[in-house]
Scaffold this active site. Structure first.
Site, PDB file in Angstrom:
ATOM      1  CG  ASP A 253      -2.080  -0.990   1.093  1.00  0.00           C
ATOM      2  OD1 ASP A 253      -2.131  -1.723   0.097  1.00  0.00           O
ATOM      3  OD2 ASP A 253      -2.907  -1.050   2.019  1.00  0.00           O
TER       4      ASP A 253
ATOM      5  CB  CYS B  95      -2.990  -7.430  -1.202  1.00  0.00           C
ATOM      6  SG  CYS B  95      -3.155  -5.980  -0.157  1.00  0.00           S
TER       7      CYS B  95
ATOM      8  NE  ARG C   4       0.694  -8.840  -1.412  1.00  0.00           N
ATOM      9  CZ  ARG C   4       1.645  -8.167  -0.747  1.00  0.00           C
ATOM     10  NH1 ARG C   4       2.787  -8.757  -0.463  1.00  0.00           N
ATOM     11  NH2 ARG C   4       1.432  -6.935  -0.364  1.00  0.00           N
TER      12      ARG C   4
ATOM     13  CE  LYS D 114      -0.700  -8.604   2.278  1.00  0.00           C
ATOM     14  NZ  LYS D 114      -1.388  -7.302   2.186  1.00  0.00           N
TER      15      LYS D 114
ATOM     16  CG  HIS E 203      -2.774 -11.496   1.008  1.00  0.00           C
ATOM     17  ND1 HIS E 203      -3.137 -10.179   1.133  1.00  0.00           N
ATOM     18  CD2 HIS E 203      -3.890 -12.213   1.282  1.00  0.00           C
ATOM     19  CE1 HIS E 203      -4.416 -10.094   1.449  1.00  0.00           C
ATOM     20  NE2 HIS E 203      -4.895 -11.320   1.551  1.00  0.00           N
TER      21      HIS E 203
ATOM     22  CB  SER F  74      -3.905  -7.934   4.984  1.00  0.00           C
ATOM     23  OG  SER F  74      -3.747  -7.792   3.590  1.00  0.00           O
TER      24      SER F  74
ATOM     25  CG  HIS G 201      -2.302  -3.560   4.743  1.00  0.00           C
ATOM     26  ND1 HIS G 201      -3.264  -3.622   5.717  1.00  0.00           N
ATOM     27  CD2 HIS G 201      -2.893  -3.972   3.595  1.00  0.00           C
ATOM     28  CE1 HIS G 201      -4.393  -4.066   5.182  1.00  0.00           C
ATOM     29  NE2 HIS G 201      -4.202  -4.286   3.891  1.00  0.00           N
TER      30      HIS G 201
ATOM     31  CG  ASP H 132       0.659  -4.152  -2.464  1.00  0.00           C
ATOM     32  OD1 ASP H 132       0.805  -2.927  -2.291  1.00  0.00           O
ATOM     33  OD2 ASP H 132      -0.010  -4.868  -1.691  1.00  0.00           O
ATOM     34  CG  ASN H 133      -2.223  -2.115  -3.596  1.00  0.00           C
ATOM     35  OD1 ASN H 133      -2.333  -3.305  -3.297  1.00  0.00           O
ATOM     36  ND2 ASN H 133      -2.254  -1.169  -2.673  1.00  0.00           N
TER      37      ASN H 133
ATOM     38  CE  LYS I 268      -5.672  -2.128  -0.431  1.00  0.00           C
ATOM     39  NZ  LYS I 268      -5.207  -2.460   0.927  1.00  0.00           N
TER      40      LYS I 268
END
Length: 497
Positions: free
Chosen positions: A41, A79, A83, A132, A134, A157, A222, A274-275, A295
């Protein structure tokens, strides 16, 4: 495959060989170590090299000075998708990971998909995932079942907390390989960056004779935000800025460890996110300025992420590249640099970025970039032009703005990065061209009848990682219809697709 082999041959031609007796040893040592630092994030404007001023990021500034700043690098809206894209080289819909996975879900990254770790392992690489994951918390979906030698981290998360059986506070599990090592309370999460960093630097030292692949996906930044004690109150941007500064410290520890081990010129380090930022979290949500959205959206602010690449002696210091690239390009790039090759099947969407990183090209190796929200294709970009083919919400938790309710909107990102001026009427030929690309990709991966979508992994009877207290019944709804969230794709929805 031929193109990758030619590029790799050119790369290895720059590495001198000593004698025939040392050929095998030198061949192994010429394979670069690879470190991917993946933040959660982090917005486009959340670090110094991309405009942040309220939080200081000197180690990332060092990466910018000593390496390349990639200004058109793309993750995904949320997320799990990003990934999956990074590890497989494919758009999320191709591998049926369109949204966010939840604990004890029946769905995860299919074990038949080959990750970067599974591609590099046979080439002699030691591999580790620290942070992480996920991509499914069932045993067959965890990193050690997807090519990684070792795993240490929270498998989803940090806000996916539950109360453990017999406990009184919500916790998240910390795994070592495929077993729960600890259950972390909120207070204990404040040491997670420190603990991840200790594991990462230890892995580097233990594998200094290489080659190695370290995938380092941070839990930070996050929400909920938990900066370490040494960083609290240090930035001018509240606890969010504090946690960004701790992430920067972690980057510095990785760079220092590589330097101490004599691995600087043998190691490609790539830093990205990631975003985009979780804008509805306010002061805890970061910034994507001057990009639009955040996001959960396919506006640039939702998917274009701050990215730096450093490899002394290979990547030109202080270089900047605006070529369209992204997480899907990392797998083919790393395999090529490691001296491997990719088969024609299964289909991989990413392309080798070696020429871009090494300064031999400023052009994207891909024809276009596609912006998916779940299984819906919402936009396509080619060069400076971006065509929105569907409505786009501003960010997760917010609806669609008045000027974004219809498809067919055209933006020139070189002229206006903020995506406010629709140029479709002035350039109908570009709208038609990008529309044809969108139609082809939609038929391939989008909608209800895709031609080339591969299945996700599924488990018949998923079990929790640790015994949990039963959930309390939710209060009755108020009758107001909630705003739909791009973030949320429940496991039962995924498995029904």
């Amino acid at each position: 495959m031929i193109r990758c082999l030619l590029l790799c041959a050119a790369f290895y031609a720059t590495t001198p060989f000593l004698t025939a007796a040392h050929a095998a040893e030198d061949s192994a040592s010429s394979k670069p170590n690879i470190v991917v630092i993946f933040i959660d994030d982090l917005g486009y404007a959340d670090i110094g090299p991309f405009g942040a001023t309220k939080q200081k990021t000197p180690h990332l500034e060092r990466m910018r000075r000593e390496g390349m700043k990639l200004t058109s690098f793309y993750g995904a809206p949320v997320c799990s998708v990003s990934r999956a894209q990074l590890l497989t080289g494919c758009y999320g819909p191709r591998v049926s990971i369109p949204g966010v996975l939840f604990p004890q879900g029946p769905t995860g990254l299919n074990p038949t998909e080959l990750t970067i770790a599974e591609r590099l392992g046979p080439l002699g690489y030691a591999t580790a995932c620290i942070g992480k994951w996920h991509l499914g918390d069932q045993k067959q979906f965890l990193p050690t079942a997807q090519g990684f030698d070792h795993y240490f981290g929270i498998p989803y998360s940090n806000d996916m907390q539950r109360v453990a059986k017999g406990g009184d506070a919500p916790v998240v599990p910390l795994l070592r390989d495929d077993k729960v090592a600890e259950l972390l309370t909120d207070d204990q999460q404040s040491r997670i960056v420190e603990r991840y960093t200790d594991e990462a630097t230890r892995f580097i030292r233990e594998h200094k004779d290489g080659p190695f692949f370290l995938y380092f996906p941070h839990t930070a930044v996050h929400t909920p935000i938990f900066p370490g004690e040494a960083f609290r109150g240090k930035s001018d941007n509240g606890r969010f800025g504090d946690w960004v500064e701790e992430v920067d410290w972690s980057v510095g520890q990785v760079l220092e460890t590589l330097e101490e081990a004599g691995l600087d010129e043998k190691t490609l380090v790539l830093f990205t996110s990631d975003n985009g930022p979780w804008l509805i979290k306010g002061a805890d949500g970061g910034s994507a300025e001057p990009l639009r959205g955040g996001k959960g959206s396919t506006w640039e602010g939702g998917v274009r992420v701050p990215t730096l690449a450093r490899w002394p002696g290979k990547i030109a210091p202080g270089s900047v590249c605006d070529a369209v690239s992204g997480t899907i390009d990392l797998l083919p790039t790393f395999v090529c640099l490691a001296g491997g090759e990719l088969p024609d099947r299964p289909e991989i969407d990413g392309r080798d970025l070696s020429e871009v990183l090494l300064g031999n090209s400023a052009q994207s190796p891909r024809e276009a970039h596609y912006y998916f929200s779940n299984y819906q294709l919402e936009a396509v970009r080619q060069g400076p032009w971006k065509l929105a083919v569907a409505a786009q919400r501003e960010t997760m938790g917010r609806g669609v703005s008045r000027d974004a309710k219809e498809g067919g909107r055209l933006y020139n990102l070189d002229q206006e990065i903020g995506e406010r001026t629709n140029l479709a009427e002035q350039y109908p030929e570009i709208v038609a061209k990008l529309g044809r690309l969108a139609d082809q990709m939609e038929a391939e991966l989008g909608g209800d009848a895709p031609a080339a979508r591969r299945p996700a992994g599924e488990v018949a009877n998923p079990t929790p990682l640790y015994p949990m207290e039963a959930r309390k019944p939710k209060p009755k709804a108020s009758g107001k219809k909630p705003v739909a969230l791009n973030e949320t794709v429940r496991p039962e929805v995924l498995s029904a697709r």
